[in-house]
Design a protein around this motif. Structure first.
Motif, PDB file in Angstrom:
ATOM      1  N   ARG A   1       0.824  -1.210   0.000  1.00 55.20           N
ATOM      2  CA  ARG A   1       0.000   0.000   0.000  1.00 55.20           C
ATOM      3  C   ARG A   1       0.856   1.256   0.000  1.00 55.20           C
ATOM      4  O   ARG A   1       0.495   2.268  -0.616  1.00 55.20           O
ATOM      5  CB  ARG A   1      -0.972  -0.036   1.183  1.00 55.20           C
ATOM      6  N   TYR A   2       1.985   1.201   0.689  1.00 50.94           N
ATOM      7  CA  TYR A   2       2.930   2.319   0.602  1.00 50.94           C
ATOM      8  C   TYR A   2       3.388   2.507  -0.851  1.00 50.94           C
ATOM      9  O   TYR A   2       3.417   3.629  -1.372  1.00 50.94           O
ATOM     10  CB  TYR A   2       4.152   2.059   1.477  1.00 50.94           C
ATOM     11  N   ALA A   3       3.782   1.416  -1.495  1.00 47.05           N
ATOM     12  CA  ALA A   3       4.272   1.491  -2.875  1.00 47.05           C
ATOM     13  C   ALA A   3       3.214   2.091  -3.792  1.00 47.05           C
ATOM     14  O   ALA A   3       3.537   2.823  -4.737  1.00 47.05           O
ATOM     15  CB  ALA A   3       4.676   0.102  -3.358  1.00 47.05           C
ATOM     16  N   HIS A   4       1.951   1.786  -3.517  1.00 44.67           N
ATOM     17  CA  HIS A   4       0.857   2.308  -4.343  1.00 44.67           C
ATOM     18  C   HIS A   4       0.587   3.781  -4.037  1.00 44.67           C
ATOM     19  O   HIS A   4       0.274   4.565  -4.948  1.00 44.67           O
ATOM     20  CB  HIS A   4      -0.406   1.484  -4.097  1.00 44.67           C
ATOM     21  N   ALA A   5       0.709   4.162  -2.771  1.00 49.47           N
ATOM     22  CA  ALA A   5       0.359   5.526  -2.359  1.00 49.47           C
ATOM     23  C   ALA A   5       1.439   6.544  -2.704  1.00 49.47           C
ATOM     24  O   ALA A   5       1.151   7.735  -2.880  1.00 49.47           O
ATOM     25  CB  ALA A   5       0.100   5.560  -0.857  1.00 49.47           C
ATOM     26  N   LEU A   6       2.684   6.089  -2.821  1.00 46.83           N
ATOM     27  CA  LEU A   6       3.797   7.010  -3.073  1.00 46.83           C
ATOM     28  C   LEU A   6       3.873   7.343  -4.569  1.00 46.83           C
ATOM     29  O   LEU A   6       4.668   6.787  -5.313  1.00 46.83           O
ATOM     30  CB  LEU A   6       5.104   6.406  -2.569  1.00 46.83           C
ATOM     31  N   LYS A   7       3.030   8.261  -4.961  1.00 49.91           N
ATOM     32  CA  LYS A   7       2.989   8.738  -6.340  1.00 49.91           C
ATOM     33  C   LYS A   7       3.410  10.197  -6.377  1.00 49.91           C
ATOM     34  O   LYS A   7       3.236  10.941  -5.402  1.00 49.91           O
ATOM     35  CB  LYS A   7       1.575   8.604  -6.904  1.00 49.91           C
ATOM     36  N   ALA A   8       3.972  10.621  -7.489  1.00 44.58           N
ATOM     37  CA  ALA A   8       4.414  12.006  -7.623  1.00 44.58           C
ATOM     38  C   ALA A   8       3.265  12.952  -7.288  1.00 44.58           C
ATOM     39  O   ALA A   8       2.154  12.811  -7.807  1.00 44.58           O
ATOM     40  CB  ALA A   8       4.923  12.262  -9.041  1.00 44.58           C
ATOM     41  N   GLY A   9       3.533  13.893  -6.389  1.00 43.96           N
ATOM     42  CA  GLY A   9       2.527  14.865  -5.986  1.00 43.96           C
ATOM     43  C   GLY A   9       1.825  14.522  -4.693  1.00 43.96           C
ATOM     44  O   GLY A   9       1.164  15.386  -4.100  1.00 43.96           O
TER      45      GLY A   9
END
Length: 379
Positions: A257-265
């Motif tokens: 879920r961290y990997a999914h949430a860490l998006k540019a912006g």
């Protein structure tokens, strides 16, 4: 062979020089000294190593960038010839030797710089500055280097974790992983080796003389070209208790879920708030309080940690190393943000995986390696 050409290295250094020039203009500086090891490595694209004292972040030589475009490498005779020969020669740095036995001169005056000078460490006559944010977005050559470092780091950890046997001490395993990393040109900066109940009792298990019985953890941070990768792997001898399996899967789900949430912006504080809810949803409310959750990485093991009060925003082409834990279990890899998705830099195809789907995308976290049963007194 490095995963980049001389031309790519010069392009990387030129881009970083432009960032430093912009920084000096904004801060109204005539020049800036870089002495911290991580800044020296960043600015030189990893082609310069000023870390003589391996436990110190204070380098034995400095770089000086001037607003007029000149660049210098400054240090004693014990450092300068090596730095020039081993990487900085031909990259546009003018070498300046300063005798170690004399009072240090006012280098700004000596080099004809007029105005305020900045420095990333306390230096007489200079304004102390923080350039860490300049390091966060990675360029093309850095990404190529990071991919190679990530793969080699994971291969070393997995190779050693497969070699772990009951009866080995944590210190023995520490020496094995240090050797495996250094054979690959990777300098270990963190080595956490835990076994059995020590993994449950200590979130940071420093190596001891304790011998492995059924369960072992190999956790490293390793540095090459100045970049740092983070990897954790586990091995268990015999069948896995259901509760431990549940905890390992919970850590993997949070990691995905961290990997999914860490998006540019994305706002880091928002990601943190979501994470506290993930732990509660999985049946482990409050587990996030017992170990930091990781954060941005790059030229530091963690450039910053994610917290409720974080003010940072995720950048495109920024690296992160998250390390969610549930007592006795952990997930940790190094990822690279690529706009609206992430790339796992330390994933391999030779290790058991826990696959988690988030928002229609599948993410993989390393599972525990199950080996043959061991004779043990540990439950």
């Amino acid at each position: 062979m490095p995963p980049f050409t001389d031309g790519e290295l010069k392009t990387e250094i030129s881009a970083k020089t432009d960032r430093l020039q912009d920084f000096m203009q904004r801060k109204k500086l005539a020049g800036i000294f870089l002495t911290q090891v991580r800044n020296f490595e960043w600015a030189t694209g990893g082609s310069g190593d000023n870390q003589v004292g391996r436990a110190s972040e204070l380098g034995a030589a400095s770089l000086l960038y001037a607003r007029d475009g000149r660049r210098f490498v400054i240090g004693a005779h014990s450092e300068i010839p090596r730095l020039v020969e081993d990487g900085l020669g031909g990259l546009g740095y003018e070498a300046v030797e300063v005798p170690w036995y004399e009072e240090q001169p006012d280098l700004g005056k000596v080099l004809g710089l007029s105005g305020t000078l900045g420095s990333d460490v306390d230096r007489v006559g200079c304004t102390t500055v923080n350039i860490a944010p300049l390091r966060y977005p990675l360029g093309k050559a850095e990404i190529l280097k990071y991919r190679l470092l990530g793969r080699h780091s994971a291969e070393a950890v997995e190779e050693v974790t497969r070699q772990v046997k009951p009866g080995m001490t944590e210190r023995q395993i520490e020496s094995m992983i240090a050797h495996a990393l250094m054979q690959r040109g990777i300098r270990p900066t963190v080595l956490l080796i835990g076994s059995d109940d020590r993994i449950f009792r200590f979130r940071h298990a420093l190596p001891s003389d304790r011998a492995v019985e059924k369960y072992a953890m190999v956790n490293i941070c390793g540095k090459q070209w100045g970049l740092v990768s983070s990897v954790t792997r586990f091995v268990h001898f015999g069948s896995l208790a259901e509760e431990l399996k549940k905890r390992l899967h919970a850590a993997a789900i949070v990691n995905a879920r961290y990997a999914h949430a860490l998006k540019a912006g994305a706002k880091i504080s928002d990601v943190f708030q979501q994470a506290t809810e993930w732990y509660a949803e999985l049946g482990y409310p409050g587990e996030w309080k017992f170990h930091h959750q990781g954060g941005a990485t790059g030229y530091n093991e963690r450039e910053y940690l994610i917290t409720p009060d974080s003010t940072e925003v995720v950048l495109d082409h920024q690296a992160f190393a998250m390390n969610p834990t549930v007592q006795g279990a952990k997930a940790e890899d190094t990822i690279l943000v690529q706009q609206d998705h992430s790339e796992n830099l330390t994933a391999t195809r030779n290790w058991p995986q826990i696959r988690v789907t988030v928002g229609g995308r599948q993410y993989e976290s390393a599972d525990v390696l199950i080996q043959g049963a061991a004779q043990t007194n540990w439950p």
